[in-house]
Design an enzyme around this catalytic site. Structure first.
Site, PDB file in Angstrom:
ATOM      1  CD  GLN A 142      38.140  35.229  47.755  1.00 24.77           C
ATOM      2  OE1 GLN A 142      38.976  34.600  47.282  1.00 24.77           O
ATOM      3  NE2 GLN A 142      37.739  36.503  47.774  1.00 24.77           N
ATOM      4  N   PRO A 172      35.816  31.188  42.943  1.00 23.16           N
ATOM      5  CG  PRO A 172      34.850  31.873  44.891  1.00 23.16           C
ATOM      6  CD  PRO A 172      36.081  31.038  44.457  1.00 23.16           C
ATOM      7  CE1 TYR A 173      33.545  37.205  44.260  1.00 26.91           C
ATOM      8  CE2 TYR A 173      35.062  35.698  45.695  1.00 26.91           C
ATOM      9  CZ  TYR A 173      34.045  36.529  45.451  1.00 26.91           C
ATOM     10  OH  TYR A 173      33.019  36.828  46.486  1.00 26.91           O
ATOM     11  N   GLY A 210      39.712  36.890  40.015  1.00 23.26           N
ATOM     12  CA  GLY A 210      41.131  37.202  40.722  1.00 23.26           C
ATOM     13  C   GLY A 210      40.828  37.829  42.002  1.00 23.26           C
ATOM     14  CG  MET A 211      41.238  37.466  46.708  1.00 20.80           C
ATOM     15  SD  MET A 211      40.387  38.871  46.949  1.00 20.80           S
ATOM     16  CE  MET A 211      40.996  39.431  48.540  1.00 20.80           C
ATOM     17  CD  GLU A 212      42.032  42.469  46.268  1.00 24.81           C
ATOM     18  OE1 GLU A 212      41.201  43.113  47.039  1.00 24.81           O
ATOM     19  OE2 GLU A 212      41.367  41.729  45.460  1.00 24.81           O
ATOM     20  CG  HIS A 248      41.878  45.172  38.946  1.00 27.56           C
ATOM     21  ND1 HIS A 248      41.175  46.216  38.742  1.00 27.56           N
ATOM     22  CD2 HIS A 248      41.322  44.438  40.082  1.00 27.56           C
ATOM     23  CE1 HIS A 248      40.242  46.488  39.848  1.00 27.56           C
ATOM     24  NE2 HIS A 248      40.588  45.144  40.583  1.00 27.56           N
ATOM     25  CD  GLU A 249      42.611  40.745  41.074  1.00 28.92           C
ATOM     26  OE1 GLU A 249      42.725  41.164  42.436  1.00 28.92           O
ATOM     27  OE2 GLU A 249      41.745  40.854  40.595  1.00 28.92           O
ATOM     28  CG  HIS A 272      43.738  45.166  44.432  1.00 30.49           C
ATOM     29  ND1 HIS A 272      42.902  46.342  45.009  1.00 30.49           N
ATOM     30  CD2 HIS A 272      42.820  44.711  43.768  1.00 30.49           C
ATOM     31  CE1 HIS A 272      41.741  46.084  44.430  1.00 30.49           C
ATOM     32  NE2 HIS A 272      41.351  45.172  43.623  1.00 30.49           N
ATOM     33  CD  GLU A 297      38.189  45.856  43.975  1.00 33.05           C
ATOM     34  OE1 GLU A 297      38.724  46.232  42.932  1.00 33.05           O
ATOM     35  OE2 GLU A 297      38.677  45.079  44.675  1.00 33.05           O
ATOM     36  CG  ASP A 322      29.817  39.078  50.080  1.00 26.40           C
ATOM     37  OD1 ASP A 322      30.576  39.758  49.729  1.00 26.40           O
ATOM     38  OD2 ASP A 322      30.011  37.920  50.236  1.00 26.40           O
ATOM     39  CE1 TYR A 339      36.631  45.138  41.013  1.00 25.86           C
ATOM     40  CE2 TYR A 339      34.163  45.275  41.876  1.00 25.86           C
ATOM     41  CZ  TYR A 339      35.515  44.864  41.755  1.00 25.86           C
ATOM     42  OH  TYR A 339      35.914  43.747  42.534  1.00 25.86           O
TER      43      TYR A 339
END
Length: 375
Positions: A30, A160-161, A163-165, A189-190, A193, A212, A269, A277
């Site tokens: 990640q 840890p999320y 989702g990730m695109e 959403h992903e 992206h 976002e 971060d 968003y």
């Protein structure tokens, strides 16, 4: 030659007990926002994009996956397999993603598959069976899908999320799988992206809302096609509560509540929240209602073609939006009235409240009033 270590922030090594099936270890990366530098030597900024060709060597019977298209796999003499992937479309380094584990595949449509550990595969595939619809709705609004395949990898709970695109290979949490599809709009959403963020990328993390906020706005276009306009507007109303939450967390005058925060000397971060968003998607909703739905739809189709493979900042977006609207019969009076600075540079809540009236909210209000009145 170079190597990284288990202590790097990008690479995550899970013991078998941390996997879903608890039979084999699991690995994933990640890298967003600034952890790609832990994975490989590269310019760790979204302003720099490049194609890549990578191999991942794993012990049998595990499968290695990367955020590209699989070219081939080779069986090695040392009881390992090497999987080779290429990504021809240039991407920033935070979109290089790798995973390895006891991973199985189930197709849910043409060039669309769900990957996860075998014991979880049917459950995940059933939950995400509407992905082909999402992709068709997205293409209708934004234009052709350029990445070849759209796959989702459901990772163990340590991811840890939500989702990730990652291009061609969205990573998602098993927490999305409830059995009732109530959280699958995250997959929409992903998927979006693939255009907003991956094809056209924010040039720097100050303009994270270009990734976002626009994606959240377009996600709600797809969800409106899937479940109706009232459902999408209820999602906007829920999003407003997230804005209020983070106004309390950061303080209403904090730069982190603007759409273009001051990040000098700060890790990106530090400002991560729902503000880019939700405030970003509200800004796009506001712009749409000033210039018209058809103009906005045509703008995005043109925007993604014009800037594809590139990284842009707020001023690129603003100038192209104004130019496009002028060329599509939007009056100077409307364009001169747009509150760009208030939305983008001013801290605090949305400067112009949008109207999200809908039948679901009206029904809820009736129930609420009856409850308050004791009836």
């Amino acid at each position: 030659d170079y190597e990284t270590t288990k202590e790097g922030s990008s690479a995550q090594f899970l013991e078998k007990e941390q996997s879903i099936g608890k039979e084999h270890p699991f690995f994933f990366t990640q890298s967003e926002m600034t952890y790609g530098r832990d994975l490989l030597p590269s310019q760790d900024t979204p302003a720099v994009k490049f194609p890549f060709y990578l191999g991942i060597k794993v012990m049998k019977p595990l499968r290695g996956m990367i955020s590209g298209l699989c070219e081939k796999e080779e069986i090695n003499d040392d009881n390992t397999t090497t999987f080779y992937y290429y990504q021809k479309i240039p991407v920033p380094n935070y979109l290089i993603a790798l995973a390895a584990g006891n991973i199985a595949e189930k197709s849910v449509g043409e060039n669309i598959s769900v990957f996860t550990e075998p014991s979880y595969l049917d459950e995940a595939a059933n939950e995400f069976e509407d992905m082909p619809k999402f992709l068709e709705y997205a293409k209708e609004y934004m234009g052709e899908y350029e990445w070849g395949q759209y796959n989702v990898l459901v990772l163990p709970h340590s991811f840890p999320y939500s989702g990730m695109e990652n291009p061609c290979l969205t990573f998602c949490s098993p927490c999305l799988i409830n059995g009732d599809k109530s959280l699958v709009d995250l997959i929409a959403h992903e998927m979006i992206h693939s255009w907003s963020g991956n094809l056209v990328t924010n040039e720097n993390w100050r303009d994270f809302w270009l990734n976002e906020g626009i994606t959240k706005f377009l996600q709600r276009k797809v969800i409106a096609k899937w479940r109706g306009d009232s459902y999408a507007k209820m999602d906007y109303i829920l999003g407003l509560s997230y804005i209020k939450k983070y106004l309390e967390v950061f303080g209403e005058n904090s730069t982190y509540t603007t759409l273009r925060p001051d990040l000098d000397g700060k890790l990106p971060d530090a400002f991560f929240s729902n503000i880019p968003y939700e405030k970003g998607s509200n800004f796009m909703y506001y712009l749409e209602h000033q210039v018209g739905e058809n103009v906005t739809k045509e703008f995005f189709q043109s925007y993604f073609q014009h800037f594809k493979y590139k990284s842009v900042d707020f001023f690129d977006f603003k100038n192209y939006f104004i130019e496009f609207c002028k060329n599509n019969a939007v009056s100077d009076d409307i364009l001169n009235s747009l509150k760009w600075d208030e939305w983008v540079f001013q801290p605090g809540d949305c400067p112009v409240p949008n109207n999200f009236s809908n039948e679901y909210n009206d029904q809820l209000q009736l129930v609420f009033d009856k409850f308050i009145n004791g009836s």
